[in-house]
Design an enzyme around this catalytic site. Structure first.
Site, PDB file in Angstrom:
ATOM      1  N   TRP A 143       5.503   0.326   4.277  1.00  0.00           N
ATOM      2  CA  TRP A 143       4.443   0.307   3.457  1.00  0.00           C
ATOM      3  C   TRP A 143       3.933   1.623   3.341  1.00  0.00           C
ATOM      4  O   TRP A 143       3.638   2.207   2.058  1.00  0.00           O
ATOM      5  CB  TRP A 143       3.044  -0.105   4.167  1.00  0.00           C
ATOM      6  CG  TRP A 143       1.832  -0.091   3.355  1.00  0.00           C
ATOM      7  CD1 TRP A 143       1.560  -0.919   2.153  1.00  0.00           C
ATOM      8  CD2 TRP A 143       1.119   0.906   3.378  1.00  0.00           C
ATOM      9  NE1 TRP A 143       0.304  -0.536   1.757  1.00  0.00           N
ATOM     10  CE2 TRP A 143       0.090   0.567   2.144  1.00  0.00           C
ATOM     11  CE3 TRP A 143       0.862   2.336   3.942  1.00  0.00           C
ATOM     12  CZ2 TRP A 143      -1.057   1.582   2.025  1.00  0.00           C
ATOM     13  CZ3 TRP A 143      -0.233   2.950   3.755  1.00  0.00           C
ATOM     14  CH2 TRP A 143      -1.110   2.536   2.741  1.00  0.00           C
ATOM     15  N   HIS A 144       4.352   2.770   4.355  1.00  0.00           N
ATOM     16  CA  HIS A 144       4.093   3.941   4.003  1.00  0.00           C
ATOM     17  C   HIS A 144       5.019   4.871   3.317  1.00  0.00           C
ATOM     18  O   HIS A 144       4.460   5.780   2.436  1.00  0.00           O
ATOM     19  CB  HIS A 144       3.950   4.698   5.420  1.00  0.00           C
ATOM     20  CG  HIS A 144       2.798   4.593   6.179  1.00  0.00           C
ATOM     21  ND1 HIS A 144       2.440   3.431   6.930  1.00  0.00           N
ATOM     22  CD2 HIS A 144       1.744   5.232   6.548  1.00  0.00           C
ATOM     23  CE1 HIS A 144       1.320   3.364   7.525  1.00  0.00           C
ATOM     24  NE2 HIS A 144       0.876   4.652   7.106  1.00  0.00           N
ATOM     25  N   GLY A 145       6.333   4.284   2.739  1.00  0.00           N
ATOM     26  CA  GLY A 145       7.152   4.903   2.254  1.00  0.00           C
ATOM     27  C   GLY A 145       8.371   4.351   2.060  1.00  0.00           C
ATOM     28  O   GLY A 145       8.981   3.610   3.005  1.00  0.00           O
ATOM     29  N   PHE A 182       1.577   7.754  -0.795  1.00  0.00           N
ATOM     30  CA  PHE A 182       2.200   6.247  -0.302  1.00  0.00           C
ATOM     31  C   PHE A 182       1.429   5.150  -1.312  1.00  0.00           C
ATOM     32  O   PHE A 182       1.590   4.288  -1.175  1.00  0.00           O
ATOM     33  CB  PHE A 182       1.457   6.094   1.038  1.00  0.00           C
ATOM     34  CG  PHE A 182       2.195   7.126   2.150  1.00  0.00           C
ATOM     35  CD1 PHE A 182       3.320   7.658   1.871  1.00  0.00           C
ATOM     36  CD2 PHE A 182       1.105   7.639   3.129  1.00  0.00           C
ATOM     37  CE1 PHE A 182       3.724   8.512   2.876  1.00  0.00           C
ATOM     38  CE2 PHE A 182       1.893   8.582   3.858  1.00  0.00           C
ATOM     39  CZ  PHE A 182       3.154   9.044   3.776  1.00  0.00           C
TER      40      PHE A 182
END
Length: 486
Positions: A325-327, A486
């Protein structure tokens, strides 16, 4: 538009004035103003991607109604998966397509298969991960019978795009925010004062702490082969402090600004660096995301009410997914996997909920055991965040390898750490003062929430003045908020 920009300093007072002095007697007008302000706020970044936000909003508004009115479970699932599929499809194209294509190409090349795929030359729409999760929580809750859909598109649109939280959270729930949007709001002076305090603290964390730590962290991470292990440790610690102060600083500003408009947002941080184990850390770090994954991924997978093997599986899934989800990079995946490895022992021993209280609650000092536990937890999370910060996996391996050798005993010299806007020694003193203030305020929602309440007014205002002047004086090279990417 950035919170730490001149544009926002002009934008906020104008919206505040119109909200309370022009539209205060008409709820519909207030919400229309908030929606227009939110869309303008988002368009200042790139107006071309506003259509994605509006499309996602309409999709979830419509599918939410169809789910609620569906006459059978099959129809409910169809509309649910339509929303999920389209939302995640858009997120996948903009955020993950190139990552998966490059990873597949590399894997095939390693197997001796030379295949090339076209990649997309697209910009990641700011905030897409946040507003996508806002909408998904809405349709999930309707499908699961936790809430009913709203018939007011403007109210729902404000829930999705409310400007304080639009680009970097917290990730709100319709069950929490929508009722506040749907009912009349009156100006509450104590609430507004509380919001201003949190805004002030958020700016101090971002401008005075995070941005100055970023200068040294960037210097050390980008040139790590030139530094001994002791300096690399310092760089990792400074990045941990940077990302905490940057992201929690944004959340503080967002929550404080929302209070100026009579709205309470979900708390996103609860002094995570005073955690005594990894499980407690994740209950205190990016709370809105952790709870989102718990409610909509971990529990549907069976949560903790399954076999030991499945509990471990579920833990790995939510942490790796959190990393993704962060990247779109393997460093984020490894960061998530590392946190899963950290927490699995406590899951196996069923001790992951052993520290639910505030450390040293009601006391000035922690016990020696609590100090050791906090230091170990901080060290583990800092090591994982070093991977998070690295440009790629080889960089992470090289950086961490540079820490774990005899050069870690080298005493850094001043010549090694020159070039920051604030002298490194002065920065470390400021960070220490900041951590003391956080410790003293750890039983509140934010560090300075009650500081000075019992002081004479001149002293209380002098305290706020010192924070404001310190923030301005310590302003270094402005840095974009980390979580915008993000």
């Amino acid at each position: 538009m950035l919170f730490n920009s001149l544009g926002f300093a002009l934008f906020l007072p104008v919206v505040f004035f119109l909200y309370w002095f022009v539209t205060s007697k008409n709820l519909k007008a207030q919400n229309l103003l908030l929606l227009a302000a939110s869309y303008f706020f988002y368009s200042c970044w790139d107006y071309r991607f506003l259509f994605l936000l509006v499309f996602s909003t309409f999709l979830d508004f419509y599918t939410g109604q169809r789910i609620y009115r569906a006459e059978n479970p099959r129809s409910k699932k169809f509309w649910l998966w339509l929303s999920v599929g389209v939302n995640l499809g858009l997120l996948g194209v903009f955020k993950y397509y190139n990552f998966f294509v490059d990873s597949l190409t590399g894997a095939l090349a390693s197997a001796g298969v030379g295949v090339s795929f076209n990649t997309l030359d697209v910009i990641l729409p700011v905030g897409i991960s946040f507003y996508t999760f806002h909408g998904l929580s809405y349709v999930f809750d309707i499908h699961n019978g936790r809430s009913k859909p709203t018939d007011n598109f403007v109210d729902y649109s404000v829930f999705v795009s409310f400007f304080p939280l639009l680009v970097a959270g917290p990730i709100e729930r319709a069950t929490h925010l929508l009722p506040q949007i749907e009912k009349p709001r009156k100006f509450n002076y104590p609430q507004a004062v509380n919001g201003m305090r949190q805004i002030l603290w958020g700016y101090f964390k971002k401008v005075a702490i995070a941005d100055n730590c970023a200068e040294y962290a960037n210097m050390i991470f980008n040139n790590h082969t030139h530094y001994p292990g002791s300096v690399l440790v310092l760089g990792a610690v400074l990045f941990s402090i940077q990302i905490y102060c940057d992201f929690s600083g944004y959340s503080d500003i967002a929550l404080g600004v929302a209070r100026l408009f009579g709205i309470e947002l979900l708390r996103n941080f609860a002094f995570p660096f005073f955690s005594r184990d990894i499980a407690e850390f994740w209950r205190r770090w990016h709370i809105s995301l952790s709870s989102w994954f718990k409610d909509y991924l971990y529990i549907p997978l069976g949560g903790s009410k399954v076999s030991t093997a499945k509990r471990v599986r579920n833990t790995i899934i939510i942490f790796v997914t959190s990393g993704l989800w962060h990247g779109a990079a393997w460093t984020y995946v490894v960061w998530g996997a590392l946190n899963a490895l950290y927490i699995i022992p406590s899951v196996l021993m069923k001790s992951n909920r052993s520290n639910l209280d505030i450390v040293a609650q009601g006391k000035l000092f922690p016990t020696f055991r609590e100090v050791v536990a906090m230091v170990i937890t901080f060290a583990l999370t800092t090591l994982a965040l070093a991977v998070f910060r690295s440009a790629d996996i080889p960089h992470a391996i090289s950086f961490i390898g540079g820490i774990f050798n005899k050069s870690i005993l080298t005493v850094p010299s001043g010549a090694m750490l020159m070039g920051g806007s604030v002298n490194i020694a002065a920065l470390l003193i400021i960070v220490l003062i900041f951590m003391v203030m956080e410790w003293l305020g750890r039983e509140n929602r934010f560090a300075n929430e009650t500081t000075g309440d019992n002081w004479p007014r001149p002293f209380r205002w002098a305290f706020y003045f010192v924070i404001a002047i310190s923030t301005l004086y310590l302003t270094g090279i402005p840095q974009q908020f980390v979580y915008f990417q993000f």
